[in-house]
Design a protein around this motif. Structure first.
Motif, PDB file in Angstrom:
ATOM      1  N   ASN A 144      46.544  -3.486  -3.953  1.00  0.00           N
ATOM      2  CA  ASN A 144      45.693  -3.862  -2.822  1.00  0.00           C
ATOM      3  C   ASN A 144      46.224  -5.110  -2.121  1.00  0.00           C
ATOM      4  OD1 ASN A 144      43.572  -1.971  -2.407  1.00  0.00           O
ATOM      5  ND2 ASN A 144      42.547  -2.680  -4.260  1.00  0.00           N
ATOM      6  N   HIS A 145      46.701  -6.073  -2.899  1.00  0.00           N
ATOM      7  CA  HIS A 145      47.227  -7.293  -2.275  1.00  0.00           C
ATOM      8  C   HIS A 145      48.566  -7.042  -1.584  1.00  0.00           C
ATOM      9  CE1 HIS A 145      49.755 -10.919  -2.198  1.00  0.00           C
ATOM     10  NE2 HIS A 145      48.639 -11.481  -1.758  1.00  0.00           N
ATOM     11  N   ALA A 170      53.197 -19.554   2.380  1.00  0.00           N
ATOM     12  CA  ALA A 170      52.810 -19.929   1.006  1.00  0.00           C
ATOM     13  C   ALA A 170      51.603 -20.859   0.981  1.00  0.00           C
ATOM     14  CB  ALA A 170      53.989 -20.583   0.285  1.00  0.00           C
ATOM     15  N   ARG A 171      51.542 -21.798   1.897  1.00  0.00           N
ATOM     16  CA  ARG A 171      50.471 -22.792   1.859  1.00  0.00           C
ATOM     17  C   ARG A 171      49.112 -22.215   2.240  1.00  0.00           C
ATOM     18  NH1 ARG A 171      52.970 -26.941   5.731  1.00  0.00           N
ATOM     19  NH2 ARG A 171      54.680 -26.349   4.338  1.00  0.00           N
ATOM     20  N   ARG A 172      49.104 -20.996   2.734  1.00  0.00           N
ATOM     21  CA  ARG A 172      47.847 -20.394   3.200  1.00  0.00           C
ATOM     22  C   ARG A 172      47.318 -19.324   2.262  1.00  0.00           C
ATOM     23  NH1 ARG A 172      46.019 -23.890   7.084  1.00  0.00           N
ATOM     24  NH2 ARG A 172      47.643 -24.203   8.632  1.00  0.00           N
ATOM     25  N   THR A 173      47.891 -19.238   1.077  1.00  0.00           N
ATOM     26  CA  THR A 173      47.397 -18.242   0.122  1.00  0.00           C
ATOM     27  C   THR A 173      47.536 -18.808  -1.282  1.00  0.00           C
ATOM     28  OG1 THR A 173      47.548 -15.903  -0.508  1.00  0.00           O
ATOM     29  CG2 THR A 173      49.645 -17.056  -0.130  1.00  0.00           C
ATOM     30  N   HIS A 174      46.911 -18.150  -2.236  1.00  0.00           N
ATOM     31  CA  HIS A 174      47.002 -18.584  -3.629  1.00  0.00           C
ATOM     32  C   HIS A 174      48.466 -18.794  -4.022  1.00  0.00           C
ATOM     33  CE1 HIS A 174      47.066 -18.100  -8.018  1.00  0.00           C
ATOM     34  NE2 HIS A 174      45.844 -18.587  -7.987  1.00  0.00           N
ATOM     35  N   ALA A 177      50.047 -15.775  -5.332  1.00  0.00           N
ATOM     36  CA  ALA A 177      50.056 -14.692  -4.351  1.00  0.00           C
ATOM     37  C   ALA A 177      51.217 -14.900  -3.376  1.00  0.00           C
ATOM     38  CB  ALA A 177      48.729 -14.642  -3.598  1.00  0.00           C
ATOM     39  N   ASP A 296      50.851 -20.233  14.051  1.00  0.00           N
ATOM     40  CA  ASP A 296      49.812 -19.207  14.008  1.00  0.00           C
ATOM     41  C   ASP A 296      50.218 -17.912  14.694  1.00  0.00           C
ATOM     42  OD1 ASP A 296      48.040 -20.629  12.462  1.00  0.00           O
ATOM     43  OD2 ASP A 296      47.129 -21.632  14.171  1.00  0.00           O
ATOM     44  N   THR A 317      50.075 -17.852   8.139  1.00  0.00           N
ATOM     45  CA  THR A 317      48.711 -17.454   7.820  1.00  0.00           C
ATOM     46  C   THR A 317      48.457 -15.974   8.022  1.00  0.00           C
ATOM     47  OG1 THR A 317      48.010 -19.625   8.594  1.00  0.00           O
ATOM     48  CG2 THR A 317      46.289 -17.981   8.305  1.00  0.00           C
ATOM     49  N   THR A 321      47.583 -13.192   4.939  1.00  0.00           N
ATOM     50  CA  THR A 321      46.197 -12.716   4.900  1.00  0.00           C
ATOM     51  C   THR A 321      46.074 -11.323   5.523  1.00  0.00           C
ATOM     52  OG1 THR A 321      45.686 -13.841   6.976  1.00  0.00           O
ATOM     53  CG2 THR A 321      45.277 -15.065   4.946  1.00  0.00           C
ATOM     54  N   PRO A 326      42.934  -8.637   4.606  1.00  0.00           N
ATOM     55  CA  PRO A 326      43.621  -9.256   3.467  1.00  0.00           C
ATOM     56  C   PRO A 326      43.664  -8.395   2.214  1.00  0.00           C
ATOM     57  CG  PRO A 326      41.465 -10.241   3.791  1.00  0.00           C
ATOM     58  CD  PRO A 326      41.689  -9.319   4.945  1.00  0.00           C
ATOM     59  N   THR A 327      42.970  -7.279   2.206  1.00  0.00           N
ATOM     60  CA  THR A 327      43.065  -6.389   1.059  1.00  0.00           C
ATOM     61  C   THR A 327      42.997  -4.964   1.573  1.00  0.00           C
ATOM     62  OG1 THR A 327      42.131  -5.880  -1.140  1.00  0.00           O
ATOM     63  CG2 THR A 327      40.549  -6.352   0.628  1.00  0.00           C
TER      64      THR A 327
END
Lengths: 453, 453
Positions: A144-145, A170-174, A177, A296, A317, A321, A326-327
């Motif tokens: 899903n991710h 990278a800085r906008r997600t886990h 992730a 962005d 971002t 996402t 996002p999924t």
């Protein structure tokens, strides 16, 4: 951009146990099924989605390779068994079963980079109920991710055409992730990533420029540019929008000379600024200096810059996402199981059939992509029973695991090439950004060979 | 729900190196700054956001505890240094510096569970430029992800009132984002999680029911319910929407008796079905049997069920994807640095000041939450320079790291209690679900004590 090439091979991670990346009910279902005896019934689970995100034309499978790694690491070690015991999650009989757990069944599925549609059997897991049900959560988490990111990435690289897209999210997600997102994006055509972990783990090319902080750290912008060029060489990318853009471009070429690699613009009206900076660079003789834009960006912004003198897109971002999605809505459903507890009982198709909307179709599915006379895909044909002869060489699933052994591992480059090839085989409207229906209809074929719902 | 209590303490993870959860440009900036000499300038970086997601009334800080863990594990081991060297990411001088890397500076920040607003100095990192800049990506990854989930969770628990919310989203997010999401949700009021890894790592209570596959595995629904009740006891939760709902409820009470713990409804019109099932349970004498609803719930669906006889909400997709806002827009900006290379050079405020929109305000900030006479928050006051006397005891930041040593670690339960307390101190309109402005204005106070932009 300072970029390092791919090392070619994925790095085996230290492989921590994935066994608790699992919903609690899977283990308690195993406990209850061990008790009832049904745990050993041969079962077929299928991963599929009932729909694409609204308006999307196709899905992109990402994560299959990571699923294979996760299944190999799905082992209950002492610390985890002790914790399950301390917490009373399952009884001793179940703990014993978990301690010996090794997936010993078969898995087939859509290979990574392949496109999919509503109802496509993206993954088929066959084994005993117990050995297959416990994989539900980790399989879905990964698919899903990664597929959500791959789908967004595919739209972006289609919009970018020949210009490279660089993953910078990278800085906008886990934090973990992030390398998975970089991997999925690379499969769907991204050229490189800012994320070092993605380079370390998967051999994806890494690249980068510099931040406003680097300019602000120095007493003048000229000092900062000089420091960077001295250290990184003239091929580096200078960030030119900390103070005055035109002044910065002048300083950049003055410091690095006309062979400056690139400049990065990270704010403002990128369309207008790209034209202005290009003109200025050309006037300064820096005709080969490239322009990288970030800020962005999504697939629409990339498309809007198609006519601008932009050489590369850095995307953050929106990519990580899934550009609004996002999924994915992939589910892991039991579609067939042994008709009794007898060892060789035949498989029986099963499906939920309540009045609610979440019904599905029983039976193990195959899928084939039918092409028209020009070699363009015209339908995703999904059926149960034997595959019709005329579709035998268009079957989409490939073997991934046989008797518990992984047989479907492949280099990322293969998945990346596959995605480019299968996307090119879709009708042209697939890469339209406007909202629409899935670009291929899913035709359901029943066991007898006739189409049916 | 079969639920296990929290063990109370977070489990130290095996702590793999976090050093490559880093954008490449951070290491190349270190290289260039080591060369220019500016790497050693004392620097202050600030994490903040320019805006909340559109329509949101407040943000919720999640991830601070995980940031502290990540900084302690930020070490470049041999495998990583070799890789950086092989790939030519940085030169030998920089590799030597990285090999010795230990963050030795100071960090202050908003404690976890605290609310924040545009401009709030969520984290302040002070050290040499080089030691602070390399933390940018991993700090932002954690805070942006965990805070997005925490903010969504807070809206959901506010909408649910006294009824428990259960986190069930692991399958809809990256497999390692899942336990982090469960942790953030727990801080913002979620009672428990389905994710075993979250229980194992963080001591969050875990719970679960069963899946449609368990019912489909058995020859009849009665067989499945019997197997579950025999194994899990009468307090278990039976899933009643695989076939016919009314029939399933009848069978459930017949099998488990009127002391059946709960039933779960996972599809259909939950408002209507909850009323119908409640009536049927009461008629069957199962007056204490609870009703758990799941099925794409978000804060709006939860609020819409306020008048329905629902006892608990299971929330998945919408929670782990931040209910429409899967990431925050937190940035990590240099706001002050030594005015020269002299060892004791005073700090100079710095800020980007291009024509683009992404400008910010220089200088190290403090923040205080001003309360009105009734003890309700009325403003987020953010300033540089000395804190005014009347706000001295309302300062929001706490010490987190001093001289490289973590001093701000706390149990999850403390963060959870803090969130409940600070949310209760916000104006009532904070928990309105309708779109609006941030519930507190951010007042900027300049060094001289006067308000200013």
């Amino acid at each position: 951009m300072d970029v390092t090439d791919a090392s070619g091979a994925e790095r085996a991670s230290s492989a921590p146990s994935t066994a608790l990346l699992t919903d609690r009910y899977e283990l308690t279902m195993v406990q209850a099924a061990l008790r009832s005896g049904a745990a050993h019934r041969r079962s077929v689970f299928e991963v599929f989605t009932r729909r694409l995100p609204e308006g999307r034309r196709y899905g992109v499978v990402g994560g299959t390779g990571r699923v294979l790694d996760a299944i190999e690491s799905f082992r209950f070690d002492g610390a985890r068994l002790d914790w399950l015991s301390d917490q009373g999650v399952v009884d001793d009989a179940t703990l014993g079963w978990l301690a010996d757990y090794r997936f010993g069944g078969d898995i087939s599925g859509y290979p990574e980079g392949q496109v999919y549609f509503p109802g496509s059997p993206i993954l088929t897991v066959e084994g005993s109920f117990a050995e297959a049900v416990v994989l539900e959560t980790v399989v879905l988490s990964i698919l899903n991710h990664d597929s959500a990111v791959a789908a967004a990435a595919s739209r972006m690289t289609a919009a970018a055409g020949e210009r490279p897209c660089i993953e910078m999210g990278a800085r906008r997600t886990h934090e973990y992730a992030a390398p998975a997102a970089a991997r999925a994006a690379h499969i769907a055509g991204f050229a490189s990533t800012s994320d070092l972990e993605a380079g370390f783990r998967y051999g994806i090319p890494t690249g980068g420029t510099s931040a406003h902080a680097f300019t602000l750290l120095h007493d003048t912008e000229r000092d900062a540019f000089t420091a960077q060029v001295v250290s990184m060489g003239r091929g580096t990318t200078l960030l030119v929008d900390t103070y005055d853009l035109a002044e910065a471009v002048r300083t950049a070429v003055d410091v690095a000379g006309p062979s400056l690699g690139a400049v990065r613009i990270d704010s403002g009206d990128l369309l207008m600024l790209a034209h202005r900076v290009r003109r200025q660079l050309d006037e300064l003789g820096a005709k080969e200096t490239r322009i990288l834009v970030t800020s962005d960006l999504d697939e629409y912004a990339i498309a809007a810059l198609a006519a601008a003198p932009v050489d590369a897109y850095g995307v953050g971002t929106s990519l990580v996402t899934g550009s609004g999605h996002p999924t994915c809505s992939m589910v892991y459903k039991l579609v067939a199981r042994a008709s009794s507890d007898e060892p060789d009982a035949p498989l029986l198709p099963v499906a939920k059939r309540s009045a609610g909307a979440k019904t599905s179709r029983g039976g193990r599915k195959w899928a084939a992509r039918r092409l028209d006379a020009d070699g363009i895909a015209e339908a995703e044909v999904v059926g149960t029973g034997p595959v019709p002869h005329d579709l035998a060489d268009r079957v989409v699933q490939v073997p991934l695991v046989r008797g518990g052994e992984v047989v479907g591992r492949e280099p990322l480059a293969v998945a990346r090439a596959r995605h480019a090839a299968v996307r090119a085989q879709l009708p042209l409207s697939a890469t339209q950004l406007s909202r629409g229906e899935p670009v291929l209809p899913t035709e359901l074929v029943s066991r007898s060979g006739h189409a049916g719902g």
